[in-house]
Scaffold this motif. Structure first.
Motif, PDB file in Angstrom:
ATOM      1  N   ARG A   1      43.623 -49.702 -43.410  1.00 34.18           N
ATOM      2  CA  ARG A   1      42.366 -49.259 -42.789  1.00 34.18           C
ATOM      3  C   ARG A   1      42.404 -47.770 -42.468  1.00 34.18           C
ATOM      4  NH1 ARG A   1      39.674 -50.174 -37.428  1.00 34.18           N
ATOM      5  NH2 ARG A   1      37.534 -50.819 -37.837  1.00 34.18           N
ATOM      6  N   LYS A   2      43.541 -47.306 -41.965  1.00 27.48           N
ATOM      7  CA  LYS A   2      43.683 -45.884 -41.629  1.00 27.48           C
ATOM      8  C   LYS A   2      43.631 -45.018 -42.886  1.00 27.48           C
ATOM      9  CE  LYS A   2      46.165 -45.997 -37.214  1.00 27.48           C
ATOM     10  NZ  LYS A   2      45.349 -44.956 -36.561  1.00 27.48           N
TER      11      LYS A   2
ATOM     12  N   PHE B   1      46.948 -59.340 -56.043  1.00 24.90           N
ATOM     13  CA  PHE B   1      46.722 -59.940 -54.724  1.00 24.90           C
ATOM     14  C   PHE B   1      46.614 -58.842 -53.663  1.00 24.90           C
ATOM     15  CE2 PHE B   1      48.192 -61.850 -50.716  1.00 24.90           C
ATOM     16  CZ  PHE B   1      47.348 -62.942 -50.639  1.00 24.90           C
ATOM     17  N   GLY B   2      47.472 -57.842 -53.773  1.00 19.27           N
ATOM     18  CA  GLY B   2      47.410 -56.713 -52.843  1.00 19.27           C
ATOM     19  C   GLY B   2      46.091 -55.979 -52.939  1.00 19.27           C
ATOM     20  N   ASP B   3      45.559 -55.848 -54.150  1.00 20.38           N
ATOM     21  CA  ASP B   3      44.273 -55.179 -54.338  1.00 20.38           C
ATOM     22  C   ASP B   3      43.148 -55.930 -53.627  1.00 20.38           C
ATOM     23  OD1 ASP B   3      45.488 -53.233 -55.846  1.00 20.38           O
ATOM     24  OD2 ASP B   3      44.879 -54.073 -57.787  1.00 20.38           O
ATOM     25  N   ILE B   4      43.225 -57.276 -53.625  1.00 12.02           N
ATOM     26  CA  ILE B   4      42.207 -58.074 -52.917  1.00 12.02           C
ATOM     27  C   ILE B   4      42.272 -57.796 -51.415  1.00 12.02           C
ATOM     28  CG2 ILE B   4      41.487 -60.411 -52.277  1.00 12.02           C
ATOM     29  CD1 ILE B   4      42.410 -61.343 -55.020  1.00 12.02           C
ATOM     30  N   LEU B   5      43.479 -57.808 -50.867  1.00 15.36           N
ATOM     31  CA  LEU B   5      43.629 -57.535 -49.441  1.00 15.36           C
ATOM     32  C   LEU B   5      43.097 -56.147 -49.099  1.00 15.36           C
ATOM     33  CD1 LEU B   5      47.205 -58.957 -48.703  1.00 15.36           C
ATOM     34  CD2 LEU B   5      45.005 -59.981 -48.115  1.00 15.36           C
ATOM     35  N   PHE B   6      43.428 -55.170 -49.940  1.00 10.21           N
ATOM     36  CA  PHE B   6      42.981 -53.796 -49.702  1.00 10.21           C
ATOM     37  C   PHE B   6      41.453 -53.719 -49.730  1.00 10.21           C
ATOM     38  CE2 PHE B   6      42.412 -49.267 -50.695  1.00 10.21           C
ATOM     39  CZ  PHE B   6      43.311 -48.684 -49.800  1.00 10.21           C
ATOM     40  N   ALA B   7      40.848 -54.431 -50.688  1.00  9.92           N
ATOM     41  CA  ALA B   7      39.389 -54.438 -50.795  1.00  9.92           C
ATOM     42  C   ALA B   7      38.743 -55.124 -49.595  1.00  9.92           C
ATOM     43  CB  ALA B   7      38.964 -55.128 -52.090  1.00  9.92           C
ATOM     44  N   LEU B   8      39.374 -56.187 -49.088  1.00  9.12           N
ATOM     45  CA  LEU B   8      38.846 -56.877 -47.909  1.00  9.12           C
ATOM     46  C   LEU B   8      38.916 -55.977 -46.673  1.00  9.12           C
ATOM     47  CD1 LEU B   8      40.345 -60.437 -48.432  1.00  9.12           C
ATOM     48  CD2 LEU B   8      37.919 -59.857 -48.393  1.00  9.12           C
ATOM     49  N   VAL B   9      39.987 -55.205 -46.569  1.00  7.85           N
ATOM     50  CA  VAL B   9      40.095 -54.263 -45.456  1.00  7.85           C
ATOM     51  C   VAL B   9      38.964 -53.240 -45.532  1.00  7.85           C
ATOM     52  CG1 VAL B   9      41.499 -52.434 -44.440  1.00  7.85           C
ATOM     53  CG2 VAL B   9      42.582 -54.550 -45.151  1.00  7.85           C
TER      54      VAL B   9
ATOM     55  N   ILE C   1      35.970 -53.746 -46.586  1.00  4.46           N
ATOM     56  CA  ILE C   1      34.767 -54.369 -46.021  1.00  4.46           C
ATOM     57  C   ILE C   1      34.816 -54.357 -44.499  1.00  4.46           C
ATOM     58  CG2 ILE C   1      33.505 -56.553 -45.797  1.00  4.46           C
ATOM     59  CD1 ILE C   1      34.285 -57.195 -48.652  1.00  4.46           C
ATOM     60  N   SER C   2      35.993 -54.586 -43.948  1.00  6.43           N
ATOM     61  CA  SER C   2      36.121 -54.607 -42.481  1.00  6.43           C
ATOM     62  C   SER C   2      35.691 -53.280 -41.868  1.00  6.43           C
ATOM     63  CB  SER C   2      37.568 -54.936 -42.072  1.00  6.43           C
ATOM     64  OG  SER C   2      38.425 -53.805 -42.201  1.00  6.43           O
ATOM     65  N   ARG C   3      35.940 -52.180 -42.584  1.00  7.74           N
ATOM     66  CA  ARG C   3      35.524 -50.870 -42.064  1.00  7.74           C
ATOM     67  C   ARG C   3      33.999 -50.787 -42.001  1.00  7.74           C
ATOM     68  NH1 ARG C   3      35.729 -46.552 -44.371  1.00  7.74           N
ATOM     69  NH2 ARG C   3      35.976 -47.286 -46.514  1.00  7.74           N
ATOM     70  N   PHE C   4      33.359 -51.244 -43.066  1.00  5.04           N
ATOM     71  CA  PHE C   4      31.896 -51.188 -43.104  1.00  5.04           C
ATOM     72  C   PHE C   4      31.280 -52.067 -42.021  1.00  5.04           C
ATOM     73  CE2 PHE C   4      32.657 -49.430 -47.291  1.00  5.04           C
ATOM     74  CZ  PHE C   4      31.596 -48.546 -47.464  1.00  5.04           C
TER      75      PHE C   4
END
Length: 263
Positions: A149-150, A193-201, A203-206
């Motif tokens: 996120r950072k 799998f890591g790319d999915i987690l990164f993409a989900l993070v 969304i959390s920012r938005f």
């Protein structure tokens, strides 16, 4: 007779005694590396007290965090490095430097402006000339969700970001498809799998959601629903190992209805 109120100097003296020749055998052999995890655990315990709004426990846990700070400072003092005084001096100077709107002639009327100024001052202070250097300075020791996120925020600060939430959502779907393909073709599964987690993070920012907190709540919800399944099974005189997955799924659906989703 009133009990004496101890000070920071008293804590430094106690740690020094524990580390001394006639001190505690355990304390004397510790190093920065050996108590690294202790620092993290104490910080998490303080955070847990905040989450539970347990101020009595928070007071105690903050003391444990402070003890870790003093411990590390004392280890370094013994090695001829910095002292606890240097730690205090450094943070005082940093707080004054990064708040020019309070201690100087700077201007910041909103919390958002304060954060923007803080990042600019931090960049100058650390002599970071590129945004890549800013990203690389995000500690690798952070939990991966927080670090992601950072790093994403640092990229967004210079305009490298999705324009709208919908675009970030589409990126998640795209990454899921790439994982499915990797599974079928025995490709780079961990990377996808890591790319999915990164993409989900992303969304959390938005959505202005802290992904670490969201996952923590999801874990708690899962445990509570699992507890419902197990208790229901025991009331029927059954062990979970004796039940079929279909039977447990039915109880899970009951739990979703009967339990508060935020539990």
């Amino acid at each position: 007779m009133e009990n004496k109120m101890n000070t920071l100097e008293d804590l430094v003296r106690i740690i020094r005694i524990l580390r001394g020749e006639n001190g505690c055998p355990w304390d004397r052999v510790q190093t920065h590396a050996s108590i690294r995890m202790d620092m993290l655990e104490e910080a998490y315990e303080a955070a847990d007290a905040i989450d539970k709004k347990d101020m009595k426990n928070l007071c105690e846990e903050l003391g444990d965090v402070l003890m870790q700070v003093v411990f590390h400072a004392e280890i370094e003092t013994e090695q001829g490095g910095f002292t606890m005084g240097d730690v205090i001096q450094g943070i005082c100077e940093k707080m004054i430097y990064r708040h020019p709107h309070v201690f100087g002639s700077g201007k910041a009327d909103t919390a958002e402006e304060v954060l923007i100024n803080w990042e600019e001052l931090k960049k100058k202070e650390k002599r970071q000339e590129t945004q890549t250097e800013v990203m690389q300075s995000v500690p690798e020791a952070l939990p991966a969700l927080i670090r992601a996120r950072k790093v994403q925020k640092k990229a967004a600060d210079v305009g490298f970001d999705f324009p709208v939430t919908a675009d970030a959502m589409r990126k998640v779907y795209e990454e899921v498809q790439e994982l499915e393909q990797a599974v079928r073709e025995n490709g780079e599964i961990e990377e996808e799998f890591g790319d999915i987690l990164f993409a989900l993070v992303n969304i959390s920012r938005f959505l202005k959601i802290n992904p670490e907190f969201a996952l923590t709540k999801a874990i708690k919800k899962f445990i509570n629903r699992f507890e419902y399944i197990e208790k229901s099974a025991l009331l029927e005189g059954k062990a979970l190992s004796e039940m079929s997955l279909e039977e447990m799924d039915l109880l899970w659906d009951e739990a979703k209805i009967k339990l508060n989703p935020m539990q």
